[in-house]
Structure formats: structure tokens, C-alpha cells
Design an enzyme around this catalytic site. Structure first.
Site, PDB file in Angstrom:
ATOM      1  N   ASN A  17       0.845  -1.192   0.000  1.00 50.21           N
ATOM      2  CA  ASN A  17       0.000   0.000   0.000  1.00 50.21           C
ATOM      3  C   ASN A  17       0.875   1.233   0.000  1.00 50.21           C
ATOM      4  O   ASN A  17       1.982   1.238   0.545  1.00 50.21           O
ATOM      5  CB  ASN A  17      -0.965   0.006   1.200  1.00 50.21           C
ATOM      6  CG  ASN A  17      -0.407   0.755   2.398  1.00 50.21           C
ATOM      7  OD1 ASN A  17      -0.451   1.987   2.446  1.00 50.21           O
ATOM      8  ND2 ASN A  17       0.171   0.027   3.348  1.00 50.21           N
ATOM      9  N   ILE A  19      -0.828   4.671   0.510  1.00 49.75           N
ATOM     10  CA  ILE A  19      -1.968   5.585   0.609  1.00 49.75           C
ATOM     11  C   ILE A  19      -1.462   7.025   0.643  1.00 49.75           C
ATOM     12  O   ILE A  19      -2.050   7.920   0.032  1.00 49.75           O
ATOM     13  CB  ILE A  19      -2.790   5.300   1.900  1.00 49.75           C
ATOM     14  CG1 ILE A  19      -3.164   3.815   2.018  1.00 49.75           C
ATOM     15  CG2 ILE A  19      -4.023   6.212   1.978  1.00 49.75           C
ATOM     16  CD1 ILE A  19      -4.066   3.270   0.960  1.00 49.75           C
ATOM     17  N   LEU A  21      -0.972   8.605   3.617  1.00 53.65           N
ATOM     18  CA  LEU A  21      -1.524   9.205   4.847  1.00 53.65           C
ATOM     19  C   LEU A  21      -2.604  10.239   4.569  1.00 53.65           C
ATOM     20  O   LEU A  21      -2.685  11.273   5.233  1.00 53.65           O
ATOM     21  CB  LEU A  21      -0.405   9.831   5.701  1.00 53.65           C
ATOM     22  CG  LEU A  21       0.690   8.881   6.188  1.00 53.65           C
ATOM     23  CD1 LEU A  21       1.753   9.659   6.954  1.00 53.65           C
ATOM     24  CD2 LEU A  21       0.129   7.770   7.065  1.00 53.65           C
ATOM     25  N   CYS A  77       6.244   5.553   8.466  1.00 49.33           N
ATOM     26  CA  CYS A  77       5.494   5.376   7.213  1.00 49.33           C
ATOM     27  C   CYS A  77       6.453   5.529   6.039  1.00 49.33           C
ATOM     28  O   CYS A  77       7.101   6.569   5.890  1.00 49.33           O
ATOM     29  CB  CYS A  77       4.371   6.404   7.082  1.00 49.33           C
ATOM     30  SG  CYS A  77       3.465   6.183   5.532  1.00 49.33           S
ATOM     31  N   ASN A 139       5.833  -1.287  11.561  1.00 46.81           N
ATOM     32  CA  ASN A 139       5.160  -0.727  10.393  1.00 46.81           C
ATOM     33  C   ASN A 139       5.532  -1.596   9.179  1.00 46.81           C
ATOM     34  O   ASN A 139       6.157  -2.637   9.331  1.00 46.81           O
ATOM     35  CB  ASN A 139       5.579   0.741  10.198  1.00 46.81           C
ATOM     36  CG  ASN A 139       4.464   1.563   9.546  1.00 46.81           C
ATOM     37  OD1 ASN A 139       3.828   1.109   8.605  1.00 46.81           O
ATOM     38  ND2 ASN A 139       4.234   2.766  10.044  1.00 46.81           N
ATOM     39  N   GLY A 194       1.215  -8.940   9.973  1.00 43.67           N
ATOM     40  CA  GLY A 194       0.884 -10.245   9.411  1.00 43.67           C
ATOM     41  C   GLY A 194       0.069 -11.157  10.285  1.00 43.67           C
ATOM     42  O   GLY A 194      -0.086 -12.340   9.977  1.00 43.67           O
TER      43      GLY A 194
HETATM   44  C1  LIG Z   1      -3.851   0.221   3.837  1.00 42.97           C
HETATM   45  C2  LIG Z   1      -2.911   0.454   5.004  1.00 42.97           C
HETATM   46  C3  LIG Z   1      -2.813   1.724   5.565  1.00 42.97           C
HETATM   47  C4  LIG Z   1      -1.939   1.959   6.643  1.00 42.97           C
HETATM   48  N1  LIG Z   1      -1.855   3.217   7.189  1.00 42.97           N
HETATM   49  C5  LIG Z   1      -1.046   3.427   8.262  1.00 42.97           C
HETATM   50  C6  LIG Z   1      -0.993   4.719   8.879  1.00 42.97           C
HETATM   51  O1  LIG Z   1      -1.689   5.645   8.503  1.00 42.97           O
HETATM   52  N2  LIG Z   1      -0.144   4.881   9.932  1.00 42.97           N
HETATM   53  C7  LIG Z   1       0.637   3.850  10.411  1.00 42.97           C
HETATM   54  O2  LIG Z   1       1.379   4.050  11.383  1.00 42.97           O
HETATM   55  N3  LIG Z   1       0.603   2.626   9.846  1.00 42.97           N
HETATM   56  C8  LIG Z   1      -0.215   2.395   8.795  1.00 42.97           C
HETATM   57  N4  LIG Z   1      -0.272   1.142   8.227  1.00 42.97           N
HETATM   58  C9  LIG Z   1       0.584   0.057   8.762  1.00 42.97           C
HETATM   59  C10 LIG Z   1      -0.214  -0.870   9.688  1.00 42.97           C
HETATM   60  O3  LIG Z   1      -0.744  -0.139  10.784  1.00 42.97           O
HETATM   61  C11 LIG Z   1       0.641  -2.033  10.222  1.00 42.97           C
HETATM   62  O4  LIG Z   1       1.714  -1.532  11.001  1.00 42.97           O
HETATM   63  C12 LIG Z   1       1.235  -2.873   9.105  1.00 42.97           C
HETATM   64  O5  LIG Z   1       0.336  -2.972   8.023  1.00 42.97           O
HETATM   65  C13 LIG Z   1       1.579  -4.288   9.586  1.00 42.97           C
HETATM   66  O6  LIG Z   1       0.456  -4.947  10.138  1.00 42.97           O
HETATM   67  P1  LIG Z   1      -0.542  -5.887   9.275  1.00 42.97           P
HETATM   68  O7  LIG Z   1       0.318  -6.879   8.523  1.00 42.97           O
HETATM   69  O8  LIG Z   1      -1.445  -6.524  10.286  1.00 42.97           O
HETATM   70  O9  LIG Z   1      -1.272  -4.981   8.342  1.00 42.97           O
HETATM   71  C14 LIG Z   1      -1.147   0.881   7.148  1.00 42.97           C
HETATM   72  C15 LIG Z   1      -1.260  -0.392   6.567  1.00 42.97           C
HETATM   73  C16 LIG Z   1      -2.126  -0.620   5.513  1.00 42.97           C
HETATM   74  C17 LIG Z   1      -2.216  -2.013   4.920  1.00 42.97           C
END
Ligand SMILES: Cc1cc2nc3c(=O)[nH]c(=O)nc-3n(C[C@H](O)[C@H](O)[C@H](O)COP(=O)(O)O)c2cc1C
Length: 253
Positions: A17, A19, A21, A77, A139, A194
Site C-alpha cells: 500500500n 496511501i 496518509l 510510514c 510498520n 501479518g
Molecule cells: C492500507 C494500510 C494503511 C496503513 N496506514 C497506516 C498509517 O496511517 N499509519 C501507520 O502508522 N501505519 C499504517 N499502516 C501500517 C499498519 O498499521 C501495520 O503496522 C502494518 O500494516 C503491519 O500490520 P498488518 O500486517 O497486520 O497490516 C497501514 C497499513 C495498511 C495495509
């Protein structure tokens, strides 16, 4: 405004991703969004990203006067041109961000660390000593994908953050690396990266996650949290444990 599309792309066992922010700004969130959320059993954290130390400090001040339970400092990020991982990759800058925010708020500050960081344990130490009340680990990892017909990067931002089951082993290792310094200062770790099953949650707990977070898993199954909790409860019952906390940091090595 966020980044140009495509902003998300599914990859084997995960997703990219970028995005960027996109959000309406801290004042709008505090004035127009937070008042309409169901505060009570559900607790809300703010995730804060600034493009300068002054901006991080201002965000802390605005959220201080709001119902959020904690402020998660996003210095990790990978998808923005300023701020984010540009602060988090340098332990000295990471600590400066915490130092800038600390006097502006009494809310707990949780620093979100990057797996792209060369020395995550050193960054953890410095942000804790600067006043961080907790660590969020991890992250996303930086990656990219290519459209073989156009030969262009799939993600508009070219690179994106890799998340989902593909990064779970990295998350566990980063928790293992930060656990010693966190435990020394009695600082909790929110583990994420994950996690999609109860067994994953148990691995995170054993490695040293005082709490767990789920992001990408909710894209596959919006009801995942309840299922993970049920599986966790079954495991604790089978092992005669009364609470999740009994499991935390019990890695045998
Ligand atoms: C679509 C998306 C948007 C995210 N936006 C943010 C964000 O705004 N700020 C942040 O600190 N992490 C953001 N993350 C990271 C997640 O909070 C997380 O740390 C990372 O995806 C690992 O966890 P997961 O595998 O369960 O998704 C984002 C992740 C995804 C997939």
C-alpha cells in the site's frame, strides 16, 4: 491528499500500500470526527505523522485536548515524501520527535518503529529514553511490484509498504530485538505485522507482545478479531493460563 493510484496491490501472502496518509488534518479529526465515535468500551488511538518537529509537537497539543486514549507516533510510514520513515530511520531524529511531543501532552505516546530501520533496538532505546510510553512494532516493509505489460510500477508512488502474513516472521524478529530494552524500562510492546490467526497472536505474545494489532487481516475478514480472540481463549484454557499476560515473553531460548 494522499498518493496517486494505484494505492494498494495484493501480493503473495500480503499487500503493498502507498496511501500517502490521506486525512483531513488533526483539527478536523478532533472537532468533527472524534465527537461522533462511540467512546466507551472501544478506545481510540490517534496515529500522528508530521513533516517537521514543530508539526509533530502541534499534533500532540491538539490531541491532548481530545478523547483519544493514546497517541501513536508514526515515524515509520514509508509512503510519504516528508516525515514518516525519514524521522524513524535515524535514532537521533526519532528521539527528537518524541522529545518535541512529550511536553505537549499527558496522553501516552506510543512510538511506531520501522522494520526498515538499521538498528531497531537502538532506536527503541532512544525513543524510550526520550519519553515514549510504549512501542508499536512494526510498520510496513518497503517493496514494489511491476506491471509486465506496461513495464511500469503497479503502485503510483512506485514503492509501497508490504504488510500481511508475508511479513510476520520479520515482525516477530523485530519484537524479539526490541523486547530486551523495552522490558528493561518496563515499556509495553504492541506487536503487529501479518497477524491473522489465534496461533499468530500466541506467537506474538510468546515473543514479547504485551498487546497485538491487526491491519491487513481485516481486509480478508472484517470479523477476524473475534475469531482470533476465540482461538486465543481456547489456547489459554488448554494450557491452564488465566490471562494473555501469563504468556507474554515466555519464549524459551
Ligand atoms: C492500507 C494500510 C494503511 C496503513 N496506514 C497506516 C498509517 O496511517 N499509519 C501507520 O502508522 N501505519 C499504517 N499502516 C501500517 C499498519 O498499521 C501495520 O503496522 C502494518 O500494516 C503491519 O500490520 P498488518 O500486517 O497486520 O497490516 C497501514 C497499513 C495498511 C495495509
Amino acid at each position: 491528499m494522499g498518493n496517486a493510484p494505484h494505492r494498494v496491490y495484493e501480493t503473495p501472502s500480503g499487500m503493498l500500500n502507498a496511501i500517502g496518509l490521506q486525512n483531513p488534518g488533526v483539527k478536523h479529526v478532533v472537532e468533527n470526527i472524534l465527537p461522533n465515535l462511540p467512546h466507551g468500551e472501544t478506545q481510540f488511538w490517534a496515529n500522528a505523522n508530521g513533516t517537521s518537529l514543530a508539526e509533530y509537537a502541534e499534533i500532540a497539543a491538539v490531541f491532548d485536548n481530545s478523547p483519544v486514549t493514546a497517541i501513536e507516533i508514526n515515524i515509520s510510514c514509508p509512503n510519504v515524501k516528508e516525515g514518516g520513515v525519514h524521522f524513524g530511520n535515524d535514532p537521533v531524529m526519532a528521539a527528537k520527535v518524541v522529545e518535541a511531543m512529550r511536553p505537549m501532552t499527558k496522553k501516552p505516546l506510543i512510538t511506531k518503529l520501522s522494520p526498515n530501520n538499521a538498528d531497531i533496538a537502538e532506536t527503541a532505546r532512544m525513543v524510550i529514553e526520550a519519553g515514549s510510553d510504549g512501542l508499536s512494532v512494526i510498520n510496513t516493509l518497503v517493496g514494489m511490484a511491476v506491471d509486465i505489460e506496461t513495464r511500469k510500477p503497479v503502485i503510483g508512488n512506485i514503492s509501497g509498504g508490504l504488510s500481511g502474513p508475508a511479513i510476520k516472521p520479520v515482525a516477530l524478529w523485530k519484537i524479539r530485538q526490541t523486547r530486551t530494552v523495552a522490558a528493561k524500562h518496563n515499556i509495553p510492546i504492541l506487536g503487529q505485522g501479518g497477524l491473522t490467526t489465534g496461533a499468530d497472536a500466541i506467537e506474538f505474545a510468546i515473543t514479547g507482545s504485551d498487546a497485538i494489532g491487526i491491519g491487513t487481516g481485516l481486509f480478508y475478514d472484517p470479523l477476524l478479531c473475534g475469531k482470533v480472540l476465540d482461538e486465543l481463549r481456547d489456547y489459554l484454557t488448554r494450557h491452564n493460563m488465566k490471562s494473555y499476560q501469563e504468556l507474554v515473553g515466555t519464549l524459551q531460548s
